[in-house]
Design an enzyme around this catalytic site. Structure first.
Site, mmCIF file in Angstrom:
data_model
loop_
_atom_site.group_PDB
_atom_site.id
_atom_site.type_symbol
_atom_site.label_atom_id
_atom_site.label_comp_id
_atom_site.label_asym_id
_atom_site.label_seq_id
_atom_site.Cartn_x
_atom_site.Cartn_y
_atom_site.Cartn_z
ATOM 1 N N GLU A 128 0.864 -1.183 0.000
ATOM 2 C CA GLU A 128 0.000 0.000 0.000
ATOM 3 C C GLU A 128 0.902 1.235 0.000
ATOM 4 O O GLU A 128 1.815 1.336 0.819
ATOM 5 C CB GLU A 128 -0.889 0.014 1.244
ATOM 6 C CG GLU A 128 -1.820 1.210 1.290
ATOM 7 C CD GLU A 128 -2.605 1.300 2.593
ATOM 8 O OE1 GLU A 128 -3.543 2.107 2.658
ATOM 9 O OE2 GLU A 128 -2.256 0.576 3.554
ATOM 10 N N ARG A 349 6.581 -13.073 8.999
ATOM 11 C CA ARG A 349 7.168 -11.751 8.816
ATOM 12 C C ARG A 349 8.428 -11.646 9.671
ATOM 13 O O ARG A 349 8.600 -12.384 10.635
ATOM 14 C CB ARG A 349 6.179 -10.652 9.183
ATOM 15 C CG ARG A 349 5.773 -10.625 10.639
ATOM 16 C CD ARG A 349 4.775 -9.513 10.915
ATOM 17 N NE ARG A 349 5.373 -8.197 10.689
ATOM 18 C CZ ARG A 349 4.679 -7.059 10.710
ATOM 19 N NH1 ARG A 349 3.374 -7.087 10.889
ATOM 20 N NH2 ARG A 349 5.281 -5.907 10.529
ATOM 21 N N LYS A 359 3.508 0.765 9.795
ATOM 22 C CA LYS A 359 3.668 2.015 9.047
ATOM 23 C C LYS A 359 2.981 3.173 9.760
ATOM 24 O O LYS A 359 3.441 4.316 9.690
ATOM 25 C CB LYS A 359 3.121 1.856 7.624
ATOM 26 C CG LYS A 359 4.095 1.173 6.686
ATOM 27 C CD LYS A 359 3.716 1.334 5.235
ATOM 28 C CE LYS A 359 2.520 0.521 4.864
ATOM 29 N NZ LYS A 359 2.250 0.551 3.406
#
Length: 633
Positions: A128, A349, A359
């Protein structure tokens, strides 16, 4: 099929299976009464077509099944009778196997057995554009790239730009630049916004088929109902009413703004991700950075991701284990809409101690001025670790070594930076720096002392002559660090690095020490016998002023929990700077050069002398690079 029609086909046989299947049928028909494609011996056309098919995993597997008898006969005949054309193919296969073996040996296992790879592999990276890429994104991108390469497939980059409130063109451009910097070549670049019309049509279809409904329940009530498995009072709205309200949402009317669109999956599924997720919401306040004000409604990730993945031809979607609970939801959308299914693979992750990769939290640090920007060397972004001194080759090696395992672990930064040290140590030129504060002037005496200043060419790297040479200044007066001078004893023999041994004389009383004498003992002295080996600079050279920066973790807690307030754990002091003088040869250093300052460590040049504007004080700005021995430091 005419011969002239066959020639263009060869160049097209590297595409995905769906697009080449009609061409395979044409070749099969052409071979009904032929041994070779052209003539009665092996032709250039036979060679090129066979090699193209052998290099296409999907086509190769299909041919071996024998569905097209004539094509299979020809392919096997060429394989048996003409081994001379197969050397390149065998070499590539061997290289691919070696690559997997090396990656597995380095750390992670790549023996995943991805489903249906014989039908072609198309992976995607789906960030994104709401911030800069961090090292977690780097893993997702590199793994998707790796498997596309491994199976001779394609990697698609699709920017998931469905939330105008968070997204900027700046972030979009940075993502593309960072991927290129990491050497990740994407075959296509698209945007979820490219498919807004298609997604809207699919949403209309879901409403008409009874799989979606509009809901004006307030956010807190909706959250509680989903958590407790309670059906929304709007769940049984009629198709006509839902279509009418969805149109109001599209227009951005007052009634529309009060609603969202939800998929009708389940009310009380034990997997809460399956409880009627929101798939469309309104946004009339922020123009989209690509579509402007055309749309007042935007699809949610949970809806757009499976629909566009299928539409774009993605075959294998790799994403981190935080999405595992959403995998059944992903599959539900594709089954319900009866669109092509995509295979999923979850990987863990990367988590690091005293680091967060959210983020939203990283953006807060930037917006509140806690850091200098997204490329701050304390930030876990690609640009941050690069500015800290991480090399691209080392970054790729470290991430590939982790592999696509599903095991979630929190790592120390030690191995990350130790990997980098392996790459920079053999090539980093050696230089000298002394702290500016309380420098000690040393008179060099003895029979071997130079009467006047001179310079000699010395290698920049003691073990790598290819790095070149530098000028090293010698003279009757040198400078030492205050800390070294304080450690000396009267008459002690020390080693002046890159010169030789000397006896310490005339240490004055007082603090700080301002001067002393060193009597050279180069010819008879043995550097192996001295305890102290110190760096020095001849005062006769043009010393280069420098700032030596070091950095620490941004937070004080190893792992932040969801209930933790980030501000409570921010490290009050995350950077230190000391002023120094460097040897004259450092004046030639450029931004991004990596050097080693003897006895201090490795540094990246953040600013060279030529990187300052006219009128500004020129100096080197050097950032300390961690080595893996002490974690962050």
């Amino acid at each position: 099929m005419k011969l002239q029609d066959l020639h263009p086909i060869e160049a097209l046989l590297t595409a995905d299976f769906r697009s080449i299947e009609p061409r395979l049928q044409s070749i099969d028909k052409h071979l009904i009464l032929r041994t070779y494609l052209n003539g009665y011996t092996l032709s250039e056309l036979d060679t090129k077509v066979w090699q193209a098919l052998r290099g296409n995993r999907a086509a190769f597997s299909f041919i071996k099944r024998g569905s097209l008898a004539n094509l299979a006969r020809w392919f096997e005949f060429i394989e048996v009778m003409h081994p001379e054309i197969q050397e390149e193919i065998k070499a590539k296969d061997a290289a691919a196997k070696a690559k997997v073996a090396a990656a597995s040996k380095a750390g992670g296992s790549y023996a995943l057995n991805l489903q249906n790879t014989d039908q072609g592999v198309v992976t995607r990276f789906l960030p994104e554009p709401s911030g800069y890429l961090h090292i977690g994104h780097a893993k997702a991108a590199l793994l998707s790239w790796y498997f596309a390469e491994q199976y001779k497939g394609q990697l698609r980059l699709r920017l998931d730009d469905t939330n105008p409130d968070k997204e900027k063109e700046e972030y979009q451009d940075a993502i593309i630049e960072d991927l290129a910097m990491m050497g990740i070549k994407c075959d296509t670049l698209t945007y979820t916004s490219d498919y807004f019309d298609y997604l809207y049509d699919m949403a209309i279809r879901m409403i008409k088929e009874g799989h979606a409904y509009t809901d004006d329940t307030d956010q807190e009530t909706m959250r509680n109902e989903r958590w407790n498995g309670i059906a929304s009072k709007r769940r049984d709205r009629s198709v006509e009413e839902n279509l009418r309200i969805f149109e109001e949402m599209r227009q951005g009317s007052e009634e529309g703004l009060a609603n969202c669109l939800r998929a009708k999956l389940s009310v009380d599924n034990p997997n809460k991700a399956m409880r009627d997720p929101v798939i469309y919401r309104c946004n009339v306040e922020t123009p989209h950075h690509r579509t402007g004000t055309k749309w007042k409604i935007y699809p949610m990730y949970d809806f757009a991701c499976p629909v566009v993945d299928s539409y774009e031809g993605v075959t294998h979607a790799l994403r981190s284990t935080e999405y595992t609970d959403r995998n059944p939801q992903y599959a539900w959308f594709q089954e319900t809409l009866q669109i092509r299914k995509v295979h999923m693979w979850d990987f863990a992750r990367m988590n690091f101690i005293r680091t967060f990769l959210s983020k939203r939290k990283l953006a807060k640090l930037v917006d509140t001025g806690k850091v200098w920007g997204w490329d701050d060397p304390r930030m876990p972004t690609i640009r941050g670790v690069r500015r800290r001194g991480m090399g691209i080759a080392a970054l790729r090696e470290f991430i590939i070594a982790q592999g696509p395992s599903r095991n979630v672990v929190t790592m120390d930064w030690t191995k990350f930076w130790a990997t980098n040290k392996k790459h920079i140590d053999p090539v980093a030129p050696r230089h000298t720096a002394l702290l500016k504060k309380d420098l000690v002037k040393v008179a060099v005496t003895g029979a071997e002392a130079p009467a006047e200043a001179f310079q000699e060419d010395r290698p920049k790297h003691p073990k790598n002559k290819e790095i070149g040479t530098k000028k090293v200044a010698f003279g009757p007066e040198i400078l030492l660090d205050q800390a070294d001078a304080k450690s000396f004893k009267e008459g002690e023999e020390i080693t002046l690095m890159a010169w030789g041994n000397a006896f310490v004389r005339n240490i004055p009383e007082g603090d700080p020490i301002t001067s002393l004498t060193c009597e050279l003992n180069v010819a008879k002295g043995d550097v192996k016998t001295t305890e102290k080996k110190v760096t020095w600079l001849a005062s006769s050279q043009t010393l280069v002023p420098a700032e030596l920066w070091d950095f620490d973790y941004l937070i004080t807690k190893d792992t932040l929990q969801e209930e933790d307030n980030m501000e409570d754990f921010l490290n009050p002091t995350t950077s230190t700077m000391e002023e120094a003088f460097c040897d004259e040869a450092t004046a030639q250093l450029k931004k991004d050069d990596i050097i080693q300052l003897e006895r201090r460590g490795y540094y990246r040049v953040d600013k060279g002398l030529d990187d300052w504007k006219e009128g500004e004080e020129k100096k080197l700005v050097l950032f300390a690079i961690p080595t893996g021995k002490t974690g962050s430091k």
